[in-house]
Scaffold this motif. Structure first.
Motif, mmCIF file in Angstrom:
data_model
loop_
_atom_site.group_PDB
_atom_site.id
_atom_site.type_symbol
_atom_site.label_atom_id
_atom_site.label_comp_id
_atom_site.label_asym_id
_atom_site.label_seq_id
_atom_site.Cartn_x
_atom_site.Cartn_y
_atom_site.Cartn_z
ATOM 1 N N ALA A 82 0.827 -1.208 0.000
ATOM 2 C CA ALA A 82 0.000 0.000 0.000
ATOM 3 C C ALA A 82 0.865 1.263 0.000
ATOM 4 C CB ALA A 82 -0.932 0.001 1.205
ATOM 5 N N LEU A 83 1.928 1.252 0.792
ATOM 6 C CA LEU A 83 2.829 2.407 0.839
ATOM 7 C C LEU A 83 3.533 2.608 -0.499
ATOM 8 C CD1 LEU A 83 4.361 1.818 4.376
ATOM 9 C CD2 LEU A 83 2.945 3.780 3.707
ATOM 10 N N LEU A 84 4.024 1.517 -1.075
ATOM 11 C CA LEU A 84 4.724 1.622 -2.355
ATOM 12 C C LEU A 84 3.787 2.109 -3.460
ATOM 13 C CD1 LEU A 84 6.882 -1.641 -2.278
ATOM 14 C CD2 LEU A 84 7.696 0.716 -2.008
ATOM 15 N N GLN A 85 2.569 1.613 -3.444
ATOM 16 C CA GLN A 85 1.616 2.021 -4.473
ATOM 17 C C GLN A 85 1.278 3.505 -4.352
ATOM 18 O OE1 GLN A 85 -1.917 -0.375 -4.596
ATOM 19 N NE2 GLN A 85 -2.772 0.695 -6.353
ATOM 20 N N ALA A 86 1.013 3.966 -3.124
ATOM 21 C CA ALA A 86 0.661 5.374 -2.923
ATOM 22 C C ALA A 86 1.834 6.288 -3.260
ATOM 23 C CB ALA A 86 0.217 5.592 -1.480
ATOM 24 N N PHE A 87 3.031 5.914 -2.795
ATOM 25 C CA PHE A 87 4.187 6.751 -3.077
ATOM 26 C C PHE A 87 4.516 6.725 -4.564
ATOM 27 C CE2 PHE A 87 8.691 7.569 -3.612
ATOM 28 C CZ PHE A 87 8.823 8.775 -2.938
ATOM 29 N N GLY A 88 4.399 5.554 -5.188
ATOM 30 C CA GLY A 88 4.680 5.453 -6.614
ATOM 31 C C GLY A 88 3.777 6.351 -7.443
ATOM 32 N N GLN A 89 2.493 6.388 -7.104
ATOM 33 C CA GLN A 89 1.571 7.255 -7.838
ATOM 34 C C GLN A 89 1.922 8.716 -7.627
ATOM 35 O OE1 GLN A 89 -0.961 6.153 -10.043
ATOM 36 N NE2 GLN A 89 -0.631 8.312 -10.584
ATOM 37 N N ALA A 90 2.208 9.086 -6.382
ATOM 38 C CA ALA A 90 2.584 10.470 -6.096
ATOM 39 C C ALA A 90 3.871 10.850 -6.820
ATOM 40 C CB ALA A 90 2.738 10.673 -4.589
ATOM 41 N N SER A 91 4.800 9.914 -6.887
ATOM 42 C CA SER A 91 6.076 10.170 -7.546
ATOM 43 C C SER A 91 5.895 10.313 -9.059
ATOM 44 C CB SER A 91 7.055 9.027 -7.227
ATOM 45 O OG SER A 91 8.320 9.281 -7.770
#
Length: 199
Positions: A82-91
């Protein structure tokens, strides 16, 4: 400009803060990810302070440490995915808004013909997509990133270049290439990149 460039055949670049002016964007992406996940402010602050001290550490390592409780308590049920997905989208969203660092595009043009690589703590798939979108991919022999650590990425660059050197004949057509020096240089982030979360 070429006269001022080091006479190196192979150059490996970092990305954030080197080719793209993206450190501020990454700071905002980390903070937004932690806030949306419900991470307490003191835990988020400890996470960011650690990230600044360990500039270039991948998100995979940082979020794994977060979930292990290294920076304080985390919400129940919070997952690495969940963290990787959210950060990846923001990035990914953020990369579309950032500009190249001053002189980066001119430098890449000036280095045409050299063996250029990217070895970054940022996500490899995101970097390749972003470099494709900017038309930068043809400048580089390879664009490498996390989740592999940078030392492994640089090792791949060295191995790739050693293989290439072994297959390229020297000007005198000797069977064995002449020994080549391989100078290495490294830099620490400048103080202006040490405010807030970066990388």
């Amino acid at each position: 400009m070429n006269a001022a460039l080091p006479n190196w055949d192979v150059i490996a670049f970092d990305c954030d803060g080197v080719l793209l002016d993206s450190n501020g964007m990454k700071s905002a992406a980390f903070r937004a990810t932690l806030a949306s996940a419900g991470v307490a402010a003191d835990t988020a602050e400890a996470f960011c302070e650690h990230q600044v001290r360990h500039f270039g550490t991948s998100r995979h390592r940082l979020f794994t440490d977060l979930l292990a409780g290294r920076f304080g308590a985390c919400p129940d049920g919070l997952t690495l995915e969940a963290l990787l997905q959210a950060f990846g989208q923001a990035s990914r969203d953020g990369y579309r808004r950032v500009t190249p660092t001053r002189g980066a595009e001119a430098l890449l043009q000036a280095l045409s013909g050299r063996m250029l690589y990217v070895a970054s703590g940022s996500d490899e798939r995101e970097l390749r997509q972003e470099f494709d979108a900017r038309g930068w991919s043809p400048h580089f022999r390879a664009v490498l990133g996390s989740p592999r650590p940078k030392v492994d990425l640089l090792g791949e660059v060295v191995r790739d270049e050693l293989r290439r050197a072994a297959t390229v004949p020297t000007p005198s057509q000797r069977k064995t290439p002449a020994p080549r020096q391989c100078p290495w240089t490294g830099t620490r982030p400048s103080p202006k990149f040490r405010s807030g979360c970066t990388g």
